[in-house]
Design a protein around this motif. Structure first.
Motif, PDB file in Angstrom:
ATOM      1  N   LEU A 111       0.823  -1.200   0.000  1.00 52.50           N
ATOM      2  CA  LEU A 111       0.000   0.000   0.000  1.00 52.50           C
ATOM      3  C   LEU A 111       0.861   1.255   0.000  1.00 52.50           C
ATOM      4  O   LEU A 111       0.561   2.246  -0.685  1.00 52.50           O
ATOM      5  CB  LEU A 111      -0.928   0.007   1.220  1.00 52.50           C
ATOM      6  N   ALA A 112       1.932   1.228   0.768  1.00 51.62           N
ATOM      7  CA  ALA A 112       2.827   2.388   0.837  1.00 51.62           C
ATOM      8  C   ALA A 112       3.471   2.663  -0.518  1.00 51.62           C
ATOM      9  O   ALA A 112       3.707   3.827  -0.878  1.00 51.62           O
ATOM     10  CB  ALA A 112       3.893   2.160   1.900  1.00 51.62           C
ATOM     11  N   GLU A 113       3.768   1.609  -1.280  1.00 49.90           N
ATOM     12  CA  GLU A 113       4.438   1.773  -2.565  1.00 49.90           C
ATOM     13  C   GLU A 113       3.478   2.150  -3.693  1.00 49.90           C
ATOM     14  O   GLU A 113       3.917   2.620  -4.748  1.00 49.90           O
ATOM     15  CB  GLU A 113       5.158   0.475  -2.933  1.00 49.90           C
ATOM     16  N   ALA A 114       2.178   1.961  -3.484  1.00 46.89           N
ATOM     17  CA  ALA A 114       1.205   2.266  -4.536  1.00 46.89           C
ATOM     18  C   ALA A 114       1.204   3.761  -4.831  1.00 46.89           C
ATOM     19  O   ALA A 114       1.448   4.596  -3.954  1.00 46.89           O
ATOM     20  CB  ALA A 114      -0.187   1.808  -4.113  1.00 46.89           C
ATOM     21  N   ALA A 115       0.884   4.112  -6.083  1.00 50.83           N
ATOM     22  CA  ALA A 115       1.014   5.493  -6.529  1.00 50.83           C
ATOM     23  C   ALA A 115      -0.129   6.384  -6.074  1.00 50.83           C
ATOM     24  O   ALA A 115       0.064   7.590  -5.878  1.00 50.83           O
ATOM     25  CB  ALA A 115       1.123   5.532  -8.058  1.00 50.83           C
ATOM     26  N   ALA A 116      -1.344   5.834  -5.913  1.00 48.96           N
ATOM     27  CA  ALA A 116      -2.500   6.675  -5.615  1.00 48.96           C
ATOM     28  C   ALA A 116      -3.557   5.848  -4.878  1.00 48.96           C
ATOM     29  O   ALA A 116      -3.487   4.619  -4.832  1.00 48.96           O
ATOM     30  CB  ALA A 116      -3.073   7.253  -6.904  1.00 48.96           C
ATOM     31  N   TRP A 117      -4.559   6.550  -4.351  1.00 47.37           N
ATOM     32  CA  TRP A 117      -5.577   5.877  -3.563  1.00 47.37           C
ATOM     33  C   TRP A 117      -6.384   4.858  -4.360  1.00 47.37           C
ATOM     34  O   TRP A 117      -6.651   3.758  -3.842  1.00 47.37           O
ATOM     35  CB  TRP A 117      -6.504   6.911  -2.917  1.00 47.37           C
ATOM     36  N   GLU A 120      -5.460   2.914  -6.655  1.00 47.90           N
ATOM     37  CA  GLU A 120      -4.626   1.715  -6.755  1.00 47.90           C
ATOM     38  C   GLU A 120      -4.568   0.991  -5.414  1.00 47.90           C
ATOM     39  O   GLU A 120      -4.591  -0.251  -5.360  1.00 47.90           O
ATOM     40  CB  GLU A 120      -3.220   2.120  -7.205  1.00 47.90           C
ATOM     41  N   ARG A 121      -4.505   1.744  -4.331  1.00 50.97           N
ATOM     42  CA  ARG A 121      -4.467   1.129  -3.002  1.00 50.97           C
ATOM     43  C   ARG A 121      -5.780   0.415  -2.692  1.00 50.97           C
ATOM     44  O   ARG A 121      -5.781  -0.706  -2.170  1.00 50.97           O
ATOM     45  CB  ARG A 121      -4.189   2.206  -1.948  1.00 50.97           C
ATOM     46  N   PHE A 122      -6.893   1.045  -3.004  1.00 51.55           N
ATOM     47  CA  PHE A 122      -8.180   0.419  -2.733  1.00 51.55           C
ATOM     48  C   PHE A 122      -8.374  -0.837  -3.588  1.00 51.55           C
ATOM     49  O   PHE A 122      -8.943  -1.833  -3.119  1.00 51.55           O
ATOM     50  CB  PHE A 122      -9.314   1.416  -2.986  1.00 51.55           C
ATOM     51  N   ALA A 123      -7.922  -0.820  -4.822  1.00 47.61           N
ATOM     52  CA  ALA A 123      -8.010  -2.006  -5.678  1.00 47.61           C
ATOM     53  C   ALA A 123      -7.160  -3.137  -5.107  1.00 47.61           C
ATOM     54  O   ALA A 123      -7.541  -4.314  -5.166  1.00 47.61           O
ATOM     55  CB  ALA A 123      -7.574  -1.658  -7.102  1.00 47.61           C
ATOM     56  N   LEU A 124      -6.000  -2.789  -4.561  1.00 43.54           N
ATOM     57  CA  LEU A 124      -5.141  -3.792  -3.929  1.00 43.54           C
ATOM     58  C   LEU A 124      -5.827  -4.406  -2.717  1.00 43.54           C
ATOM     59  O   LEU A 124      -5.800  -5.637  -2.519  1.00 43.54           O
ATOM     60  CB  LEU A 124      -3.814  -3.146  -3.527  1.00 43.54           C
ATOM     61  N   LEU A 125      -6.468  -3.575  -1.905  1.00 46.51           N
ATOM     62  CA  LEU A 125      -7.220  -4.092  -0.760  1.00 46.51           C
ATOM     63  C   LEU A 125      -8.322  -5.037  -1.218  1.00 46.51           C
ATOM     64  O   LEU A 125      -8.525  -6.102  -0.613  1.00 46.51           O
ATOM     65  CB  LEU A 125      -7.817  -2.937   0.040  1.00 46.51           C
ATOM     66  N   ASP A 126      -9.019  -4.676  -2.287  1.00 49.82           N
ATOM     67  CA  ASP A 126     -10.060  -5.559  -2.829  1.00 49.82           C
ATOM     68  C   ASP A 126      -9.503  -6.944  -3.138  1.00 49.82           C
ATOM     69  O   ASP A 126     -10.070  -7.973  -2.743  1.00 49.82           O
ATOM     70  CB  ASP A 126     -10.642  -4.963  -4.112  1.00 49.82           C
ATOM     71  N   ARG A 127      -8.394  -6.981  -3.839  1.00 53.18           N
ATOM     72  CA  ARG A 127      -7.831  -8.269  -4.264  1.00 53.18           C
ATOM     73  C   ARG A 127      -7.378  -9.101  -3.061  1.00 53.18           C
ATOM     74  O   ARG A 127      -7.674 -10.308  -2.985  1.00 53.18           O
ATOM     75  CB  ARG A 127      -6.646  -8.044  -5.210  1.00 53.18           C
ATOM     76  N   VAL A 128      -6.679  -8.470  -2.146  1.00 51.70           N
ATOM     77  CA  VAL A 128      -6.124  -9.229  -1.019  1.00 51.70           C
ATOM     78  C   VAL A 128      -7.225  -9.702  -0.077  1.00 51.70           C
ATOM     79  O   VAL A 128      -7.242 -10.873   0.340  1.00 51.70           O
ATOM     80  CB  VAL A 128      -5.089  -8.374  -0.268  1.00 51.70           C
ATOM     81  N   LEU A 129      -8.159  -8.839   0.261  1.00 47.02           N
ATOM     82  CA  LEU A 129      -9.216  -9.221   1.198  1.00 47.02           C
ATOM     83  C   LEU A 129     -10.146 -10.270   0.584  1.00 47.02           C
ATOM     84  O   LEU A 129     -10.555 -11.209   1.273  1.00 47.02           O
ATOM     85  CB  LEU A 129     -10.011  -7.991   1.630  1.00 47.02           C
ATOM     86  N   ALA A 130     -10.467 -10.125  -0.698  1.00 51.25           N
ATOM     87  CA  ALA A 130     -11.302 -11.131  -1.354  1.00 51.25           C
ATOM     88  C   ALA A 130     -10.612 -12.493  -1.356  1.00 51.25           C
ATOM     89  O   ALA A 130     -11.250 -13.529  -1.131  1.00 51.25           O
ATOM     90  CB  ALA A 130     -11.624 -10.698  -2.783  1.00 51.25           C
ATOM     91  N   GLY A 131      -9.310 -12.490  -1.569  1.00 51.05           N
ATOM     92  CA  GLY A 131      -8.561 -13.747  -1.540  1.00 51.05           C
ATOM     93  C   GLY A 131      -8.563 -14.383  -0.164  1.00 51.05           C
ATOM     94  O   GLY A 131      -8.727 -15.601  -0.035  1.00 51.05           O
TER      95      GLY A 131
END
Length: 312
Positions: free
Chosen positions: A137-143, A145-156
């Protein structure tokens, strides 16, 4: 000395549709405190997940130093039955999620009895997946992108975790739907469990016994009801209000009716606290005040007065 830090950036993210029964929103933030910033955090039947990459903070439970966490930028706080404080200075940035207990149980992969009244740095949790997620999340460029990353990880994580016991889930949702106004004996009888077994399952999986869960749900409902009072409806000195707790998916602290009719019309800043207590399921006004002292560290009148002062 404490200071009120301006929130430089606050971004709300809506999770993917498949996640919304479990996570209602993501809260991205960035704030700067030039002086130490101390917040009082109220108790609640929810799990707080902070994934940060800025200035570290301390989480302190005044009842026991061992329950807190020091110098962490990311932590999980389990269900608490008392207020605590956070302290930080510098620039803080991260994402906050408020999770219903049984959702947190599935995501974290451990019974919440291991987190009751505790704040734990994510590096101490099994698997270290939250610590890795924090870095991504810290390395992501913008919010977005961070929220999309949370979607993928939490869904998994949810896809890989077994569902919770349907009977326990039913009991939890029944208490939430009734805003804590349901007898433990009634729940046990409908489930065909003994009261002792019901209490044991709640302590293990949710972190608190059902009677305490019901008290906290009533308190959270009272906070929701009081939030409908106009900021200038109460005057007088008061303590700084606790940080507001949101409403995690799963129905924690459902919105209730406002206070129309509870403030005495034409008589200035007067609130009928006995009526508030009755509306929120309390036996009387003294029980309402007792719970606010235990769960928020101040009376409801003091919190409203402080909110009025901050709103001027």
């Amino acid at each position: 000395m404490t200071a009120v830090a301006p929130v430089d950036e606050l971004v709300l993210g809506l999770p993917a549709v498949s996640l919304r029964p479990f996570v209602d929103r993501y809260v991205g933030y960035r704030e700067q405190a030039h002086l130490p910033l101390v917040r009082r955090e109220s108790a609640g039947v929810f799990v707080v997940l902070i994934l940060g990459w800025g200035a570290p903070l301390d989480v302190t439970d005044p009842r026991s130093a061992e329950r807190g966490a020091s110098r962490v930028d990311s932590f999980v706080a389990g269900t608490f039955d008392g207020w605590c404080t956070t302290r930080t200075s510098g620039v803080g940035e991260g994402v906050e999620l408020l999770l219903a207990p049984l959702t947190a149980r599935r995501l974290l992969g451990l019974p919440l009895s291991e987190l009751t009244n505790r704040a734990v740095g994510v590096g101490q949790l099994p698997g270290h997946w939250l610590d890795r997620l924090r870095g991504q999340l810290a390395e992501a460029a913008a919010w977005p992108e961070r929220f999309a990353l949370l979607d993928r990880v939490l869904a998994g994580r949810l896809a890989e975790s077994p569902p919770v016991d349907a009977r326990l889930d039913w009991a939890w949702r029944r208490l939430v739907a009734r805003r804590g106004q349901e007898g433990v004996g009634v729940l046990a009888d409908e489930l065909g469990w003994s009261r002792r077994h019901l209490a044991s399952r709640f302590r293990e999986e949710i972190g608190l016994p059902p009677k305490m869960v019901a008290r906290l749900l009533r308190f959270q409902h009272a906070c929701t009801v009081l939030s409908d009072v106009r900021p200038n409806a109460v005057t007088g000195p008061g303590a700084r209000p606790p940080t507001g707790a949101g409403q995690p998916a799963g129905g924690v602290a459902p919105s209730g009716p406002g206070l129309s009719g509870l403030a005495s019309a034409g008589r200035g800043p007067v609130v009928d606290w006995a009526a508030v207590a009755a509306r929120c399921g309390y036996y009387d006004q003294s029980h309402l005040i007792r719970d606010f002292h235990q769960f928020a560290g101040a009376t409801p009148a003091a919190l409203l007065a402080a909110r009025s002062t901050l709103s001027v």
